[in-house]
Design an enzyme around this catalytic site. Structure first.
Site, PDB file in Angstrom:
ATOM      1  CB  THR A   1      -0.774   0.236   1.213  1.00 17.47           C
ATOM      2  OG1 THR A   1      -1.629   1.377   1.445  1.00 17.47           O
ATOM      3  CG2 THR A   1       0.176  -0.241   2.800  1.00 17.47           C
ATOM      4  CG  ASP A   2      -1.034   4.967  -0.864  1.00 22.43           C
ATOM      5  OD1 ASP A   2      -1.609   4.249  -0.345  1.00 22.43           O
ATOM      6  OD2 ASP A   2      -1.764   5.744  -1.426  1.00 22.43           O
ATOM      7  CD  GLU A   3      -3.282   3.298   4.335  1.00 20.81           C
ATOM      8  OE1 GLU A   3      -3.253   3.517   5.766  1.00 20.81           O
ATOM      9  OE2 GLU A   3      -4.652   3.248   3.925  1.00 20.81           O
TER      10      GLU A   3
ATOM     11  CE1 TYR B   1      -3.443  -2.553   5.620  1.00 19.84           C
ATOM     12  CE2 TYR B   1      -3.330  -0.183   5.097  1.00 19.84           C
ATOM     13  CZ  TYR B   1      -3.181  -1.535   4.595  1.00 19.84           C
ATOM     14  OH  TYR B   1      -3.349  -1.915   3.495  1.00 19.84           O
TER      15      TYR B   1
ATOM     16  CE  LYS C   1       0.110  -4.569   3.184  1.00 20.01           C
ATOM     17  NZ  LYS C   1      -0.232  -6.018   2.474  1.00 20.01           N
TER      18      LYS C   1
END
Ligand SMILES: NC(=O)c1ccc[n+]([C@@H]2O[C@H](COP(=O)([O-])OP(=O)(O)OC[C@H]3O[C@@H](n4cnc5c(N)ncnc54)[C@H](O)[C@@H]3O)[C@@H](O)[C@H]2O)c1
Length: 377
Positions: free
Chosen positions: A143-145, A169, A173
Site C-alpha cells: 500500500t501507499d500508506e 496497519y 505493511k
C-alpha cells in the site's frame, strides 16, 4: 495475454487472500481470461467472502484452500503439490480503523504471515530446476500508506520515498515490505513489491469509505465523514490495480518496487459529495434524495493521514501500464455494481458487520458543522 513463462500444460499461480476485495477481482479476471489455474489460499476472515467467487466455485481452474498464511507447513505443501510459477500475496488485515482498535491481528497476519509465505516460497524456489527457478516470482501486494502523509504542496510518493507509516496497519505493511526486501537481498528471492493507492470497485467490504457510504445512503442512514473531510487520497479502480499486478508479473524486474496509482487526488468529502450526486441520478425514486442531506461530520480517526498521492511513472514508463478508468467512469461502474448486487450487500452487512459499525461509529460525536452546502459537481 499474460501467459505462464513456464512450459506446462497447466500453468498455475498461488494467490493468497483471493476471497477479499482486490484478490477476488484479480482471481476472477485471471481465470476469465484463460491465464491458467489459481490455487486460492484464504482464511475467510470477516473480509473474505465466498460470494465474491460465486462463478468460480465449480470451476476446476480454481482451487480454493481454506487456510492460514501463517501455517508454513500448509503453504509448503501447496507449493509442492501445485508447483505454481508465481505467488501473488494479497492476504492481509487491511482496515486502518480495525488496526487502531486491535493491532495484534495486523502484526500476526501482515508480518508473521508474510514471513511464513517468504520462507515457504524460498524453500520452494530453491528446490526448482533452473529452467523453472528462472521464471519464479513472489509478488507482494502493498500500500501507499507505508510512506506516511504528505503536505498539500509536496510531490507524490515515488519508489524511493522513505517509509514513515503512521497507523498500526501501515506499520505492519511497511514491516512486511521490509521483510520482502531483505529476502531479495539476503537470499536472492525473486520478489517484487507493488505499493498501490486507494482502490474502489465491486466486492469491497462496506467498512471502507465508498461501499459504507453507498450502503448507508441507500438505507437513509447518516453518511459519517471523518473530521473535516479534507483528507486527500489517490483513487484507483480495482481492475486497473489488477492489470498493474499482471503487468508486473509479466515483465517487472525482481528486487524492484513499483508504485501504482490513478493520478486522481480527491478529498474524502468530494468523493462522498460526488457519490451522493450519482445516487440522486441513478436512484431517482429514493426518498432520501438529495443524498447529501445525510452527510454528518464525525470525530476524526486518531492520527488520520492528511494526504496520499502516488507517482506511478516508473510502472508507466517501464511496463506500459496506465489506468484505464477515470474516477468518473470507475465510480459510475462501482455504484451501478452495488445497486445490481443488493443481495451480496445484504449478506455481508448482516450479523457481525452491524456490531463493527456500532463499535466504530457509535461513540463518535457528530460535529456542529454537519450541514453540507458544497456540491461535488
Ligand atoms: N483496498 C485497498 O485500497 C488497498 C490499496 C493498496 C494495497 N492494498 C493491499 O492489497 C491487499 C488486499 O487488500 P483488500 O482490500 O483486498 O483486503 P481485504 O481485507 O478485502 O481482503 C483480505 C483477504 O485476506 C484474507 N486473509 C486475512 N488474513 C488471512 C490469513 N491469515 N491467511 C489467509 N488469508 C487471510 C481475508 O479472508 C480476505 O479474503 C492487502 O495486502 C492490502 O494491504 C489494498
Amino acid at each position: 495475454m499474460l501467459e505462464s513463462p513456464i512450459s506446462s500444460n497447466s500453468p498455475c499461480i498461488l494467490v493468497t487472500g483471493g476471497a477479499g476485495f482486490i484478490g477476488s477481482n484479480f482471481v476472477l479476471n485471471w481465470i476469465a481470461s484463460g491465464k491458467g489455474r489459481v490455487v486460492n489460499l484464504d482464511l475467510l476472515t470477516y473480509a473474505g467472502n465466498l460470494g465474491n467467487l460465486g462463478p468460480l466455485l465449480e470451476n476446476p481452474d480454481h482451487i480454493l484452500v481454506h487456510g492460514d498464511i501463517c501455517d508454513r507447513g500448509l503453504v509448503g505443501e501447496l507449493l509442492l503439490e501445485h508447483r505454481p510459477w508465481a505467488v501473488v500475496h494479497f492476504a492481509a488485515e487491511s482496515h486502518v480503523d480495525r488496526s487502531i482498535r486491535g493491532p495484534e491481528a495486523f502484526l500476526k497476519t501482515n508480518i508473521e504471515g508474510t514471513f511464513s509465505m517468504l520462507q515457504a516460497s524460498l524453500e520452494h524456489f530453491r528446490s526448482l530446476p533452473p529452467h523453472e527457478a528462472r521464471h519464479f516470482r513472489f509478488l507482494h501486494v502493498s500500500t501507499d500508506e507505508v510512506y506516511g502523509t504528505l503536505a498539500p504542496d509536496e510531490p507524490p510518493f515515488h519508489e524511493k520515498t522513505p517509509f514513515a507509516p503512521n497507523s498500526p496497519y501501515a506499520a505492519s505493511k511497511a514491516a512486511s515490505d521490509h521483510l520482502v526486501r531483505a529476502w531479495v537481498h539476503t537470499y536472492g528471492m525473486p520478489a517484487i513489491i507493488t505499493n498501490c493507492s486507494n482502490n474502489y470497485g465491486p466486492f469491497q467490504f462496506p467498512e471502507k469509505l465508498l461501499p459504507l457510504m453507498i450502503v448507508n445512503a441507500l438505507a437513509g442512514k447518516p453518511l459519517p465523514v471523518y473530521g473535516d473531510g479534507q483528507q486527500v487520497r489517490d483513487w484507483l479502480y480495482v481492475i486497473d490495480h489488477c492489470r498493474a499486478i499482471e503487468a508486473v508479473l509479466k515483465a517487472g524486474r525482481t528486487g524492484e518496487t513499483y508504485n501504482v496509482g490513478g493520478s486522481n487526488q480527491q478529498t474524502n468529502l468530494t468523493v462522498v459529495l460526488t457519490l451522493c450526486d450519482l445516487l440522486d441520478e441513478l436512484v431517482p425514486g429514493s426518498r432520501y434524495r438529495p443524498h447529501q442531506q445525510l452527510i454528518r461530520f464525525v470525530d476524526d480517526r486518531p492520527g488520520h493521514d492528511r494526504r496520499y498521492a502516488i507517482d506511478a511513472g516508473k510502472l508507466e514508463r517501464e511496463l506500459g501500464w496506465k489506468a484505464e478508468e477515470t474516477f468518473s467512469s470507475g465510480l459510475r461502474k462501482t455504484v451501478q455494481w452495488y445497486l445490481d448486487n443488493q443481495v451480496w450487500m445484504e449478506e455481508v452487512t448482516s450479523g457481525s458487520y452491524q456490531k463493527w459499525v456500532s463499535a466504530n461509529y457509535g461513540d463518535r460525536a457528530i460535529s456542529e458543522r454537519s450541514t453540507v452546502t458544497a456540491s461535488a459537481k
